[in-house]
Design a protein around this motif. Structure first.
Motif, short mmCIF file in Angstrom:
data_model
loop_
_atom_site.label_atom_id
_atom_site.label_comp_id
_atom_site.label_asym_id
_atom_site.label_seq_id
_atom_site.Cartn_x
_atom_site.Cartn_y
_atom_site.Cartn_z
N ALA A 1 0.62 -1.47 0.35
CA ALA A 1 0.23 0.06 0.00
C ALA A 1 0.92 1.62 0.22
CB ALA A 1 -0.80 -0.22 1.21
N ILE A 2 0.36 2.61 -0.55
CA ILE A 2 1.19 3.24 -0.58
C ILE A 2 0.44 3.96 0.72
CG2 ILE A 2 1.30 5.30 -1.31
CD1 ILE A 2 0.19 4.36 -4.61
N THR A 3 1.57 5.12 1.66
CA THR A 3 1.43 5.91 2.61
C THR A 3 1.25 7.12 2.50
OG1 THR A 3 3.55 5.46 3.27
CG2 THR A 3 1.97 3.56 4.17
N ILE A 4 0.29 8.01 3.06
CA ILE A 4 0.46 9.68 3.41
C ILE A 4 0.16 10.00 4.18
CG2 ILE A 4 -1.56 9.04 1.49
CD1 ILE A 4 -1.49 11.55 0.32
N GLY A 5 0.18 11.63 4.68
CA GLY A 5 0.44 12.33 5.82
C GLY A 5 1.24 12.72 6.81
N THR A 6 1.46 12.53 7.75
CA THR A 6 2.60 12.97 9.02
C THR A 6 2.66 11.64 9.95
OG1 THR A 6 1.14 13.80 10.39
CG2 THR A 6 1.47 15.14 8.59
N LYS A 7 3.98 11.50 10.42
CA LYS A 7 4.39 10.67 10.75
C LYS A 7 3.16 10.17 11.87
CE LYS A 7 8.16 10.72 13.39
NZ LYS A 7 9.59 10.69 13.93
N SER A 8 3.16 8.58 12.59
CA SER A 8 2.29 8.12 12.96
C SER A 8 3.31 8.33 14.38
CB SER A 8 2.36 6.83 13.19
OG SER A 8 3.01 6.12 13.10
N TYR A 9 2.14 7.75 15.65
CA TYR A 9 2.37 8.02 17.17
C TYR A 9 3.41 6.77 17.90
CZ TYR A 9 1.40 8.78 22.46
OH TYR A 9 1.62 8.94 23.37
N GLY A 10 3.18 6.08 16.93
CA GLY A 10 4.89 5.19 18.23
C GLY A 10 4.34 4.87 19.47
N LYS A 11 3.78 3.29 19.10
CA LYS A 11 3.44 3.02 19.81
C LYS A 11 3.55 1.24 19.67
CE LYS A 11 2.13 4.84 23.45
NZ LYS A 11 1.10 4.94 24.02
N GLY A 12 4.97 0.58 20.38
CA GLY A 12 4.70 -0.26 20.52
C GLY A 12 4.64 -1.10 21.32
N LYS A 13 4.61 -0.90 22.67
CA LYS A 13 4.76 -1.87 23.48
C LYS A 13 3.60 -2.89 23.71
CE LYS A 13 7.76 1.05 26.42
NZ LYS A 13 8.55 1.76 27.20
N VAL A 14 3.66 -4.30 24.89
CA VAL A 14 2.66 -5.02 24.86
C VAL A 14 2.75 -5.08 26.01
CG1 VAL A 14 2.16 -7.28 24.81
CG2 VAL A 14 3.02 -6.30 22.37
N GLN A 15 1.43 -5.00 26.61
CA GLN A 15 1.03 -5.34 27.82
C GLN A 15 -0.14 -6.59 28.01
OE1 GLN A 15 -0.47 -1.55 28.58
NE2 GLN A 15 1.10 -1.21 30.13
N GLN A 16 0.49 -7.11 29.56
CA GLN A 16 -0.14 -8.50 29.94
C GLN A 16 -1.24 -8.11 31.22
OE1 GLN A 16 1.14 -11.64 30.37
NE2 GLN A 16 0.12 -12.54 32.16
N THR A 17 -2.91 -7.99 31.36
CA THR A 17 -3.47 -7.69 31.85
C THR A 17 -4.08 -8.64 32.53
OG1 THR A 17 -5.57 -8.45 30.59
CG2 THR A 17 -4.65 -5.96 30.47
N TYR A 18 -3.76 -8.76 34.24
CA TYR A 18 -4.64 -9.66 35.18
C TYR A 18 -5.65 -8.88 35.74
CZ TYR A 18 -4.44 -13.11 38.80
OH TYR A 18 -4.79 -14.57 39.74
N SER A 19 -6.82 -9.69 35.77
CA SER A 19 -8.61 -9.33 36.54
C SER A 19 -8.04 -10.08 37.76
CB SER A 19 -9.33 -10.38 35.13
OG SER A 19 -9.49 -9.19 34.28
N LEU A 20 -8.66 -8.57 38.59
CA LEU A 20 -8.77 -8.81 39.93
C LEU A 20 -10.84 -9.06 40.52
CD1 LEU A 20 -6.21 -6.17 41.33
CD2 LEU A 20 -5.93 -8.69 40.64
N GLU A 21 -10.60 -9.59 41.37
CA GLU A 21 -12.06 -10.26 41.45
C GLU A 21 -12.60 -9.23 42.22
OE1 GLU A 21 -11.19 -13.06 45.19
OE2 GLU A 21 -10.41 -14.82 44.08
N ASP A 22 -12.34 -8.13 42.53
CA ASP A 22 -13.32 -7.25 42.77
C ASP A 22 -13.90 -5.71 41.37
OD1 ASP A 22 -11.02 -5.58 41.67
OD2 ASP A 22 -10.57 -4.66 44.10
N GLY A 23 -12.90 -6.56 40.63
CA GLY A 23 -13.20 -6.11 38.64
C GLY A 23 -12.06 -5.12 38.39
N SER A 24 -11.23 -5.30 39.73
CA SER A 24 -10.75 -4.15 39.07
C SER A 24 -9.31 -4.89 38.33
CB SER A 24 -9.30 -3.64 40.39
OG SER A 24 -8.86 -4.40 41.09
N MET A 25 -8.17 -4.06 37.17
CA MET A 25 -7.30 -4.59 36.86
C MET A 25 -6.31 -3.93 36.63
SD MET A 25 -7.69 -4.87 32.47
CE MET A 25 -7.51 -3.76 31.93
N VAL A 26 -5.06 -5.07 36.57
CA VAL A 26 -3.47 -4.67 36.31
C VAL A 26 -3.32 -4.74 34.67
CG1 VAL A 26 -3.27 -4.68 39.01
CG2 VAL A 26 -2.73 -6.93 37.66
#
Length: 392
Positions: A320-345
């Motif tokens: 594909a051809i790309t056009i515009g301005t440089k993108s944000y730059g977000k490439g980190k991956v996270q793992q989530t863990y759901s807690l019993e009270d409905g919260s999350m880390v």
């Protein structure tokens, strides 16, 4: 965006890859988050390992002492929330954090991609200003300009429990509601059915020269279905090329980015890779569906995470051809863990890489054609106009 692997205590999770749009509720920055579920529990740490951890023993001793001996009553839940938050403060990374139940619920609502409704948009005066595709209101005979005054005979008020949305929230899918409206000098009643509706994530149309235009606002759980329908409708008109507009799209589900990329790529082409501490896994198109027409991808500095996954896949594996301005730059991956009270880390556990093996984190993607917004002539979308020239 950040990538997250989701783990829920005591359950084997179905495989799902997510990218979350961050809001002010979570961070003051308009960024996205990638959540990745690898269908396994977080770590291979055993109870014996924890029992031999002296630092943990000291923590539990302090915790027990405060519960038993502090001179005032202690809110154990609040204190443990603070302790978990302190662990993430120690990491000193914006994308690894603790989210309470309210924050977790807010994220879930943004990601679901569908809702219960009757297919209308109203203003502050409860006047219908727009109909939403798939709803029952327009079919029932309601019109733009109708002012809703009551639901099931209950007059609408300013209190939250007396507003339109509260009656819809209380109803089940398939339930019928009687909607009373004023139209001119008349008061009319209409019977509408509560349905499960898709939250619009795209806009599409066919431009001159048989150029298709597909604007994607978020990578929701229902995006793939919406894009498939849009492509089918546009291709039936005989489009020769397609512009995909990802400007200001900060993300959503990574699975949505993968699914949308698979609509275009040839089977076996790489979409992205995940680089974890011990290994790197490549994810490829496994479908037989593909396209061969010219694609122009339009993006800007607010295009992040899931947007960047799709941009890179189309650029490097489709051509594909790309056009515009440089993108944000977000490439980190996270793992989530759901807690019993409905919260999350959530905490960073990997990076995602483009098909060519590049990490875009804090770097972004530079388009083939850099076109800044013409700030002296904001009435004209000069970036889109250039994209149309390239799509011809």
């Amino acid at each position: 965006m950040n990538d997250l692997k989701e783990t829920t205590k005591g359950f084997n999770l179905k495989e799902v890859i997510l990218i979350i749009v961050s809001t002010a509720l979570i961070t003051s920055m308009t960024t996205g988050v990638i959540l990745y579920n690898q269908n396994k529990l977080t770590k291979n740490i055993t109870y014996q390992d924890l029992n031999q951890d002296m630092a943990l023993k000291e923590f539990l001793t302090v915790y027990a002492s405060l519960i038993d001996e502090y001179y005032e009553d202690v809110d154990k839940t609040a204190m443990l929330e603070s302790a978990i938050g302190a662990m993430f403060n120690y990491l000193g990374e914006d994308y690894s954090t603790y989210m309470n139940k309210e924050e977790t619920d807010a994220l879930a609502k943004r990601l679901i991609g569908e809702y219960k409704g009757i297919g209308i948009t109203v203003n502050m005066e409860n006047t219908i200003v727009e109909f939403i595709e798939g709803g029952s209101a327009e079919e029932a005979g309601l019109l733009v300009g109708d002012k809703i005054i009551a639901i099931n005979g209950n007059v609408l008020g300013t209190e939250e429990e007396n507003q339109i949305t509260s009656y819809i929230e209380k109803a089940n899918v398939g339930d019928k509601l009687t909607v009373s409206v004023t139209r001119g000098n008349e008061t009319l009643n209409f019977e509408v059915v509560v349905k499960k509706l898709l939250i619009p994530a795209i806009q599409y149309k066919v431009l001159e020269n048989n150029i298709g235009y597909l604007g994607i606002s978020t990578f929701s759980n229902t995006l793939n279905t919406q894009v498939k329908n849009a492509l089918s409708n546009m291709e039936n008109t005989g489009i020769n090329s397609l512009i995909i507009d990802l400007r200001n799209n900060t993300g959503g589900y990574l699975s949505a980015a993968k699914d949308v990329a698979s609509l275009f790529l040839e089977k076996g082409r790489t979409i992205y890779s995940l680089e974890e501490k011990e290994n790197t896994t490549e994810y490829k198109d496994e479908t037989d569906e593909k396209r061969e027409y010219k694609i122009v991808v339009l993006f800007n500095e607010e295009s992040a995470s899931a947007s960047e996954v799709l941009i890179a896949a189309l650029k490097e594996s489709y051509g594909a051809i790309t056009i515009g301005t440089k993108s944000y730059g977000k490439g980190k991956v996270q793992q989530t863990y759901s807690l019993e009270d409905g919260s999350m880390v959530k905490y960073t556990s990997a990076k995602w890489l483009t098909p060519n093996g590049t990490c875009v984190d804090e770097v972004g993607i530079t388009p083939d054609y850099v076109v800044e917004v013409d700030k002296e002539n904001l009435n004209v979308d000069n970036q889109l106009e250039r994209a149309i020239e390239l799509a011809k």
